[in-house]
Design a protein around this motif. Structure first.
Motif, PDB file in Angstrom:
ATOM      1  N   ASP A 198      35.862 -16.969 -35.262  1.00  0.00           N
ATOM      2  CA  ASP A 198      36.213 -18.240 -34.596  1.00  0.00           C
ATOM      3  C   ASP A 198      36.702 -17.878 -33.111  1.00  0.00           C
ATOM      4  O   ASP A 198      36.551 -18.820 -32.281  1.00  0.00           O
ATOM      5  CB  ASP A 198      37.451 -19.080 -35.486  1.00  0.00           C
ATOM      6  N   GLU A 199      37.213 -16.923 -32.847  1.00  0.00           N
ATOM      7  CA  GLU A 199      37.637 -16.569 -31.512  1.00  0.00           C
ATOM      8  C   GLU A 199      36.482 -16.627 -30.417  1.00  0.00           C
ATOM      9  O   GLU A 199      36.860 -17.112 -29.281  1.00  0.00           O
ATOM     10  CB  GLU A 199      38.347 -15.303 -31.193  1.00  0.00           C
ATOM     11  N   ILE A 200      35.328 -16.380 -30.777  1.00  0.00           N
ATOM     12  CA  ILE A 200      34.179 -16.671 -29.720  1.00  0.00           C
ATOM     13  C   ILE A 200      33.592 -17.875 -29.908  1.00  0.00           C
ATOM     14  O   ILE A 200      32.531 -18.231 -29.168  1.00  0.00           O
ATOM     15  CB  ILE A 200      33.446 -15.356 -29.780  1.00  0.00           C
ATOM     16  N   MET A 201      34.185 -18.906 -30.641  1.00  0.00           N
ATOM     17  CA  MET A 201      33.555 -19.920 -30.926  1.00  0.00           C
ATOM     18  C   MET A 201      34.333 -21.216 -30.497  1.00  0.00           C
ATOM     19  O   MET A 201      35.266 -21.141 -30.233  1.00  0.00           O
ATOM     20  CB  MET A 201      33.254 -20.566 -32.261  1.00  0.00           C
ATOM     21  N   ASP A 202      33.588 -22.467 -29.916  1.00  0.00           N
ATOM     22  CA  ASP A 202      34.260 -23.798 -29.732  1.00  0.00           C
ATOM     23  C   ASP A 202      34.565 -24.437 -31.107  1.00  0.00           C
ATOM     24  O   ASP A 202      33.673 -24.849 -31.489  1.00  0.00           O
ATOM     25  CB  ASP A 202      33.539 -24.234 -28.678  1.00  0.00           C
ATOM     26  N   ILE A 203      35.808 -24.093 -31.689  1.00  0.00           N
ATOM     27  CA  ILE A 203      35.824 -24.528 -33.004  1.00  0.00           C
ATOM     28  C   ILE A 203      35.955 -26.290 -33.048  1.00  0.00           C
ATOM     29  O   ILE A 203      35.410 -26.514 -34.018  1.00  0.00           O
ATOM     30  CB  ILE A 203      37.121 -23.979 -33.874  1.00  0.00           C
ATOM     31  N   GLU A 204      36.358 -26.753 -31.934  1.00  0.00           N
ATOM     32  CA  GLU A 204      36.023 -28.486 -32.105  1.00  0.00           C
ATOM     33  C   GLU A 204      34.903 -28.803 -32.170  1.00  0.00           C
ATOM     34  O   GLU A 204      34.449 -29.612 -32.906  1.00  0.00           O
ATOM     35  CB  GLU A 204      37.040 -28.791 -30.874  1.00  0.00           C
ATOM     36  N   GLU A 205      33.722 -28.050 -31.302  1.00  0.00           N
ATOM     37  CA  GLU A 205      32.440 -28.376 -31.296  1.00  0.00           C
ATOM     38  C   GLU A 205      31.759 -27.825 -32.715  1.00  0.00           C
ATOM     39  O   GLU A 205      30.946 -28.603 -33.329  1.00  0.00           O
ATOM     40  CB  GLU A 205      31.620 -27.515 -30.199  1.00  0.00           C
ATOM     41  N   LEU A 206      32.249 -26.903 -33.334  1.00  0.00           N
ATOM     42  CA  LEU A 206      31.965 -26.264 -34.727  1.00  0.00           C
ATOM     43  C   LEU A 206      32.323 -27.275 -35.783  1.00  0.00           C
ATOM     44  O   LEU A 206      31.278 -27.692 -36.412  1.00  0.00           O
ATOM     45  CB  LEU A 206      32.520 -24.839 -34.682  1.00  0.00           C
TER      46      LEU A 206
END
Length: 292
Positions: A198-206
């Motif tokens: 998750d650290e390398i993702m935009d979790i809101e967009e995810l």
């Protein structure tokens, strides 16, 4: 979503080592995530392991939709490839590995027995992309028989045979195998299930993309889990309804998107939305066929 790339140099080295090690084993055990049976595979494995008997373990099958997992089992099976649904954490289904290997290696074993060999030790190589449950599987099979030889990146692992109680010796894959991110769908599937950190993702967009995906095939799961009236044509509206129901609001009644993102991803990964499969062997399959 930004493209995710890995180092092709490392990949080449891993492939070379796998090829070398294949000579030492009777068969290959490949681990995938049952919810994303295509995205969680390394596409080069078919080519690398050509001619070697292989067992594909669809791990976390307790979280996938049973009917879809069965479809994958049929789709991926062939004379030389057998598919089992398992849960590497609990050990469910792992007792099928030995009889399945014996079936795949029957001709070879018959030849050895004809030469007078009584006890036959089977040797397998275990492969799988990161975070699909490979180390969980190895630990479960070995029941703590494992001597760690260096976990830090850059520490060379000596070739290590891991003994199991099933007359099977396992060899962990050298190096790292990555999936191929040929499209955003693969990357999203891996991110939804937590295979990409998750650290390398935009979790809101995810989380928005997760709602968008789920409301096409699993809208009832969303309605039931979050007690919302309906799913809206606009996934953002659905996400907003879920956030309100969960009280993910900040001052002034604004939606706290980060908080609801964490909840949604956590509950999806924990199976709290029910049994969900994110991809199907035949992607143009109609919803009716899956839901019916």
């Amino acid at each position: 979503m930004g493209k995710i790339n890995w180092f092709p140099g490392h990949m080449k080295k891993t492939q070379r080592e796998i090829k070398e090690n294949l000579k030492l084993v009777d068969a290959v055990i490949e681990i995938r995530d049952a919810r994303i049976a295509r995205s969680s595979a390394n596409p080069d494995i078919d080519k690398l392991c050509e001619g070697k008997p292989r067992i594909i373990l669809l791990n976390k099958s307790d979280l996938s939709e049973n009917k879809v997992t069965k479809m994958w089992m049929n789709h991926l099976s062939s004379e030389n490839v057998k598919v089992l649904e398992v849960n590497c954490l609990t050990g469910k289904g792992l007792n099928q590995i030995k009889p399945t290997l014996e079936l795949l290696l029957k001709e070879k074993h018959d030849r050895l027995k004809a030469k007078g060999l009584v006890k036959i030790q089977m040797r397998v190589m275990v492969v799988g992309i990161p975070n699909v449950g490979k180390s969980t599987f190895i630990n479960k099979m070995a029941k703590n028989n494992i001597a760690k030889t260096g976990d830090r990146p850059g520490v060379t692992k000596s070739k290590q045979w891991i003994k199991t109680k099933m007359d099977i010796e396992m060899l962990d894959t050298p190096g790292v195998l990555w999936p191929k991110f040929e499209d955003d769908t693969t990357a999203l599937n891996l991110a939804f299930t937590g295979a990409i950190k998750d650290e390398i993702m935009d979790i809101e967009e995810l989380s928005f993309n997760l709602v968008k995906r789920l409301q096409t095939r699993y809208k009832d799961n969303l309605i039931e889990r979050y007690k919302i009236q309906e799913v809206n044509e606009d996934p953002l509206e659905t996400l907003n309804s879920i956030a309100r129901k969960r009280g993910c609001l900040v001052k002034g009644g604004e939606i706290d998107y980060n908080r609801i993102a964490v909840i949604l991803l956590d509950e999806f990964r924990g199976g709290k939305m029910g049994n969900i499969s994110l991809e199907y062997p035949n992607e143009d399959i109609s919803n009716e066929e899956v839901e019916g």
